[in-house]
Structures are given as C-alpha cells and as structure tokens.
Design an enzyme around this catalytic site. Structure first.
Site, short mmCIF file in Angstrom:
data_model
loop_
_atom_site.label_atom_id
_atom_site.label_comp_id
_atom_site.label_asym_id
_atom_site.label_seq_id
_atom_site.Cartn_x
_atom_site.Cartn_y
_atom_site.Cartn_z
N LYS A 78 -10.03 1.76 -16.44
CA LYS A 78 -10.59 0.42 -15.35
C LYS A 78 -11.32 -0.31 -17.34
CE LYS A 78 -11.05 0.76 -11.56
NZ LYS A 78 -10.03 -0.12 -10.71
N ALA A 115 -18.97 -0.62 -4.17
CA ALA A 115 -18.70 -1.36 -3.05
C ALA A 115 -19.06 -0.27 -1.66
CB ALA A 115 -17.16 -1.85 -2.81
N VAL A 120 2.30 1.32 -6.52
CA VAL A 120 2.32 0.77 -8.31
C VAL A 120 3.08 1.71 -8.96
CG1 VAL A 120 1.13 -1.12 -7.15
CG2 VAL A 120 0.32 1.03 -8.79
N TYR A 125 -11.25 7.32 -14.85
CA TYR A 125 -10.92 6.67 -14.51
C TYR A 125 -11.75 5.11 -14.99
CZ TYR A 125 -12.32 3.35 -10.57
OH TYR A 125 -12.80 1.99 -9.68
N ASN A 131 -5.12 -4.47 -7.15
CA ASN A 131 -5.99 -3.77 -5.87
C ASN A 131 -6.03 -2.48 -6.64
OD1 ASN A 131 -8.82 -3.53 -4.56
ND2 ASN A 131 -7.69 -2.57 -3.48
N ASP A 163 1.10 -0.92 -0.51
CA ASP A 163 0.49 0.12 0.14
C ASP A 163 0.96 1.19 -0.27
OD1 ASP A 163 -2.85 0.15 1.06
OD2 ASP A 163 -2.05 2.14 1.26
#
Length: 266
Positions: A178, A207, A82, A174, A108, A53
């Site tokens: 994706k 979520a 990342v 975004y 993720n 993270d």
C-alpha cells in the site's frame, strides 16, 4: 467499546449527477466491499460502469443485479485477475467496445493476509505484492496508454490504506504494497498530467464488510473500531463517496494526492 459510542452511520446521500456521461472501470468490484459500493455510487452519480473481479460467478451475480436496477446499457463486467495482463486488457477493451471511451479507472483490487515477517514465506510476500501493487501498476499503465492516445483526459483512483503510513503487526507485506501504491500514485500523476489525466488515491482505515469479517478475528475488528473517533468502522459506501469525489470535476486541481478516509484519533 471506548468512551466514544457509535451512533451508526448516516444514510447514504443521493446522487447529484457528478459522473453523468462517463465510463468507469472498477476492479475487484464484486461482492459487498469497497469495489461493489463504488460501482453502486458511480451508477447513482450517472456513470456507466465496467466491472472486473477474479471471482467470475460472484461478478456475474453483481452485474446482473446492478443491470436490473440501473439498466443493462450502463453495466457490464468480465472476469479479471489483475495479475494477468491479458485479462486487464480485456477489461479495458470491454469498456471501449461498450461505450467508446474510458474516463475513469478505479484500482480497487488488493490482497491481504497476516504473517509475522520472520515467518513470512516468499510466496506470501509475492502474492500480496503482485495483486496489490503490481496489479495497480498493470491496470494504471494500460489505462494511461489509452487515455493518452485519446487525448481527452481522465482520472485514475487507487485504493491504498492508512497502513501505507502506519505500522501493524503481521502486515509487513500489505503495508509495503500500500505504501508502494501511494508512491506509484505520486509518480504516475506527474507523468499523466501532461495528458490531462489525474491520478489520486484513497487510504481507508477500516471499512466493515462480510469478507473482512471472514478473514480476520472479531476481537481484532473490535479493537480497530475502538481506535476510530466515531467508535465504528466506515461503511464501504463512505469510502466510495471519496472515490466519487476524486473521479469527478470537484477534484479538478488534485493529482498525486492520497486522501485518508479515516476517523482515527491521534
């Protein structure tokens, strides 16, 4: 609220040893979102986990808590942005140093934001794409090289989004990222199949977790929840359950697929 009233989520299911003996690397795994829920579900299914993270202090807190609950021999972590290839390599190195193997990678890490396309800056576009899409590429490339060299197969699970298929105002960067994750998943799967490695993705709709609540407005979250057939957002562990499935032998014939984890009505 819509005519469909939410009765709340069911309790999380117990573990069934679906991942016993496997080592999984999970990015963006600190906190209360999908990454943190995935780490817990993997541990409940018997895996050892190595967590990355970008938030070092939050990661240390999560690692300490999970290690105290599941055992320090099964939980490790190192800060990982990342967008930094060296940090990605260090994360995967830690998995191999601790457990001698890398069986599962869960990509993720992602970055969102809201901006109308006409007002979006190059920096806003590049920040989202570099973390969400290029970060997934960097981690997948590094993992596939190691899995290919080891020759014992493996699984990669990417976190996409239903916005890779559907339109939403202010989400061009975004959604494009994706959709790119979905395309990357399909292409990587064909190449990885030669080495017994499966590559799949999940595409959540909504979520609920505290971080999401901090970066959006309550009104928007309520409107999005009303579109769901169950009248509520998914719990992060409900997304993690599908990630477990894609990482396990129960999905042994699936590769290149993106599974929508959604209750949206047509």
């Amino acid at each position: 609220m819509s005519s469909v009233e939410s009765s709340g989520p069911p309790p999380p299911p117990p573990g069934h040893d679906l991942l016993t003996g496997r080592t999984a690397v999970i990015t963006a795994a600190a906190g209360t979102g999908i990454g943190g829920a995935t780490a817990r579900r993997f541990l409940e299914e018997g895996a050892s986990v190595v967590l990355g993270d970008a938030h070092a202090s939050r990661l240390a807190h999560v690692v300490a808590g999970l290690a105290g609950e599941f055992g320090a021999d099964r939980v490790a972590g190192t800060p990982c942005d990342v967008t930094d290839e060296a940090r990605v390599a260090a994360l995967l190195d830690l998995a191999e140093e601790r457990h001698g193997t890398l069986d599962v990678l869960v990509n993720n890490a992602g970055l969102g934001g809201t901006a109308e396309l006409a007002d979006m800056t190059d920096d806003q576009w590049h920040r989202v794409l570099d973390t969400t899409l290029t970060g997934t590429f960097r981690c997948t490339r590094a993992a596939l090289r190691r899995m290919r060299a080891r020759g014992t197969g493996g699984a990669v699970v990417n976190n996409a989004s239903v916005l890779g298929w559907r339109a939403q105002r202010g989400q061009a960067h975004y959604a494009a990222a994706k959709a790119g994750v979905m395309a990357l998943t399909r292409c990587a799967a064909l190449e990885a199949a030669d080495h017994g490695v499966r590559v799949n993705a999940v595409a959540p709709s909504l979520a609920a977790h505290p971080h999401l609540a901090r970066v959006t407005t309550p009104g928007l979250l309520e409107r999005l929840a009303e579109r769901e057939a169950f009248g509520r957002a998914a719990e992060p562990w409900e997304i993690a359950n599908v990630i477990v499935f894609l990482a396990s032998d129960y999905s042994s014939y699936m590769t290149g697929e993106t599974v929508a984890v959604s209750s949206q009505r047509a």
